[in-house]
Design a protein around this motif. Structure first.
Motif, PDB file in Angstrom:
ATOM      1  N   ALA A   2       0.836  -1.196   0.000  1.00  0.00           N
ATOM      2  CA  ALA A   2       0.000   0.000   0.000  1.00  0.00           C
ATOM      3  C   ALA A   2       0.873   1.248   0.000  1.00  0.00           C
ATOM      4  CB  ALA A   2      -0.904   0.000   1.222  1.00  0.00           C
ATOM      5  N   GLU A   3       0.455   2.247  -0.749  1.00  0.00           N
ATOM      6  CA  GLU A   3       1.190   3.499  -0.802  1.00  0.00           C
ATOM      7  C   GLU A   3       0.875   4.332   0.422  1.00  0.00           C
ATOM      8  OE1 GLU A   3       2.181   6.687  -4.201  1.00  0.00           O
ATOM      9  OE2 GLU A   3       0.044   6.455  -3.770  1.00  0.00           O
ATOM     10  N   ARG A   4       1.908   4.871   1.031  1.00  0.00           N
ATOM     11  CA  ARG A   4       1.718   5.719   2.196  1.00  0.00           C
ATOM     12  C   ARG A   4       1.420   7.151   1.752  1.00  0.00           C
ATOM     13  NH1 ARG A   4       3.233   3.136   6.758  1.00  0.00           N
ATOM     14  NH2 ARG A   4       4.392   1.213   6.461  1.00  0.00           N
ATOM     15  N   ALA A   5       0.741   7.877   2.623  1.00  0.00           N
ATOM     16  CA  ALA A   5       0.375   9.254   2.312  1.00  0.00           C
ATOM     17  C   ALA A   5       1.606  10.106   2.036  1.00  0.00           C
ATOM     18  CB  ALA A   5      -0.440   9.851   3.462  1.00  0.00           C
ATOM     19  N   ALA A 256      -3.980   0.614   6.582  1.00  0.00           N
ATOM     20  CA  ALA A 256      -3.139   0.572   5.386  1.00  0.00           C
ATOM     21  C   ALA A 256      -2.055   1.637   5.412  1.00  0.00           C
ATOM     22  CB  ALA A 256      -4.004   0.740   4.136  1.00  0.00           C
ATOM     23  N   GLU A 257      -2.271   2.722   6.174  1.00  0.00           N
ATOM     24  CA  GLU A 257      -1.300   3.803   6.240  1.00  0.00           C
ATOM     25  C   GLU A 257      -0.179   3.532   7.222  1.00  0.00           C
ATOM     26  OE1 GLU A 257      -1.013   6.557   4.555  1.00  0.00           O
ATOM     27  OE2 GLU A 257      -2.837   6.518   3.371  1.00  0.00           O
ATOM     28  N   THR A 258      -0.441   2.738   8.263  1.00  0.00           N
ATOM     29  CA  THR A 258       0.538   2.587   9.341  1.00  0.00           C
ATOM     30  C   THR A 258       1.151   1.201   9.433  1.00  0.00           C
ATOM     31  OG1 THR A 258      -1.230   2.043  10.921  1.00  0.00           O
ATOM     32  CG2 THR A 258      -0.588   4.357  10.727  1.00  0.00           C
ATOM     33  N   VAL A 259       0.590   0.218   8.739  1.00  0.00           N
ATOM     34  CA  VAL A 259       1.078  -1.153   8.834  1.00  0.00           C
ATOM     35  C   VAL A 259       1.532  -1.623   7.455  1.00  0.00           C
ATOM     36  CG1 VAL A 259       0.413  -3.533   9.341  1.00  0.00           C
ATOM     37  CG2 VAL A 259      -0.431  -1.684  10.774  1.00  0.00           C
ATOM     38  N   PRO A 260       2.723  -2.239   7.334  1.00  0.00           N
ATOM     39  CA  PRO A 260       3.133  -2.780   6.038  1.00  0.00           C
ATOM     40  C   PRO A 260       2.154  -3.853   5.565  1.00  0.00           C
ATOM     41  CG  PRO A 260       4.986  -2.695   7.563  1.00  0.00           C
ATOM     42  CD  PRO A 260       3.748  -2.417   8.375  1.00  0.00           C
TER      43      PRO A 260
END
Length: 337
Positions: A2-5, A256-260
């Motif tokens: 997932a792509e991070r912000a 999805a933003e904080t966990v691989p």
């Protein structure tokens, strides 16, 4: 993955600069240049079109030529100053100076010589430009590990030696590990050792306040091509674990933003699914309990059963809830109705 912000933000900023230098670029060309799909480029442009400076009236927003957009060509017409060189005020310059000095003093031994030279050169130029105000502040990074542990880690980094650490993880399990240290880093309010763990055969990020002891070994740290970029979060899963799929409401996007994660799939109803590769079930249990209000489903089913069993056991540990007191035998019981 997932792509991070933060990754998307860098691409959005880079896209503005690229479009400012190139008048009229096809969607396909932009996608190839930034390594994303054409549909992602269109989504990025739509986001930029609604971004701008405070006020957020039409004349405050980044703008594109609508006719070109309809033809599949992206033409920037208003960048809202995003392409002009940044001019720092005195307070901003002093803040940046303090950060650079702290990085040179505390992270210098862990950086490549080229990186150290860039830092020192930038610091010298900024100091000269800021003038007398440059001497107003002296800052050092706070490292929250035990002093003797931090000293051993810094020694290993400075001499290129392997470390043996005693580490307690988030599940309160203590283990001894041999690691090849890469660097110390800080994120939010925590400090970490980024290292190649020989037991896991992969890169790991160790919280310094959880390193109970550290010993520099008389063994050179081995080079690990590609290492130094992968362990960007405190939680990192072993690659040999099982994959669990979490179905979450849109309000659970923080997962999805904080966990691989392995993959993210957005669903028509606004919910989404994430595939998580699990190395330690204890962490997955903790994650699911934190996100319980947003969890719509979990696969495989045994994962859901395991978490539900743990949750029931935790509730049972509190004992039965006390109900209202039973009426006294000396008082008449009110009649129904």
């Amino acid at each position: 993955m997932a792509e991070r912000a933060s990754e998307r933000l860098l691409r959005l900023l880079g896209m503005i600069g690229y479009l400012d230098r190139n008048d009229g670029v096809s969607v396909e060309q932009l996608a190839e240049h930034f390594g994303v799909t054409p549909s992602q480029v269109m989504a990025d442009v739509d986001t930029l079109w609604m971004s701008g400076t405070p006020g957020y009236y039409p004349h405050d927003l980044i703008d594109f030529d609508a006719d070109s957009y309809d033809r599949g060509e992206i033409r920037l017409t208003e960048s809202r100053g995003m392409t002009r060189p940044l001019r720092l005020g005195t307070r901003e310059a002093v803040t940046l100076l303090a950060a650079l000095r702290a990085m040179v003093a505390d992270l210098g031994p862990t950086l490549d010589p080229e990186q150290v030279e860039v830092l020192r050169s930038t610091l010298a130029k900024l100091t000269a430009a800021t003038g007398e105000a440059a001497g107003a502040v002296d800052v050092r990074l706070a490292v929250d590990g035990r002093p003797e542990v931090v000293a051993q880690i810094r020694r290993a980094l400075a001499t290129g030696r392997r470390l043996r650490i005693r580490y307690v993880n988030a599940s309160d399990v203590t283990s001894d590990r041999d690691v090849d240290p890469l660097r110390m880093t800080t994120s939010d309010e925590r400090s970490y050792l980024q290292a190649w763990c020989l037991r896991a055969g992969d890169e790991r990020l160790f919280r310094l306040d959880r390193v109970l002891a550290a010993e520099v070994l008389d063994v050179p740290a081995e080079p690990h091509p590609g290492a130094g970029r992968g362990a960007t979060a405190e939680f990192r899963f072993d690659l040999e674990g099982d994959v669990a799929t979490l179905h979450l409401r849109s309000t659970g996007r923080w997962v999805a933003e904080t966990v691989p994660v392995e993959d993210v799939r957005n669903l028509p109803d606004g919910s989404f699914e994430v595939d998580v590769r699990v190395g330690q079930r204890a962490f997955l249990r903790s994650l699911l309990l934190q996100a319980a209000d947003d969890v719509l489903g979990v696969r495989p089913p045994e994962v859901a059963r395991d978490v539900a069993t743990r949750a029931r056991a935790a509730l049972a540990a509190y004992g039965p809830l006390a109900g209202p007191p039973e009426p006294s035998s000396a008082e008449p019981t009110p009649a129904a109705g």
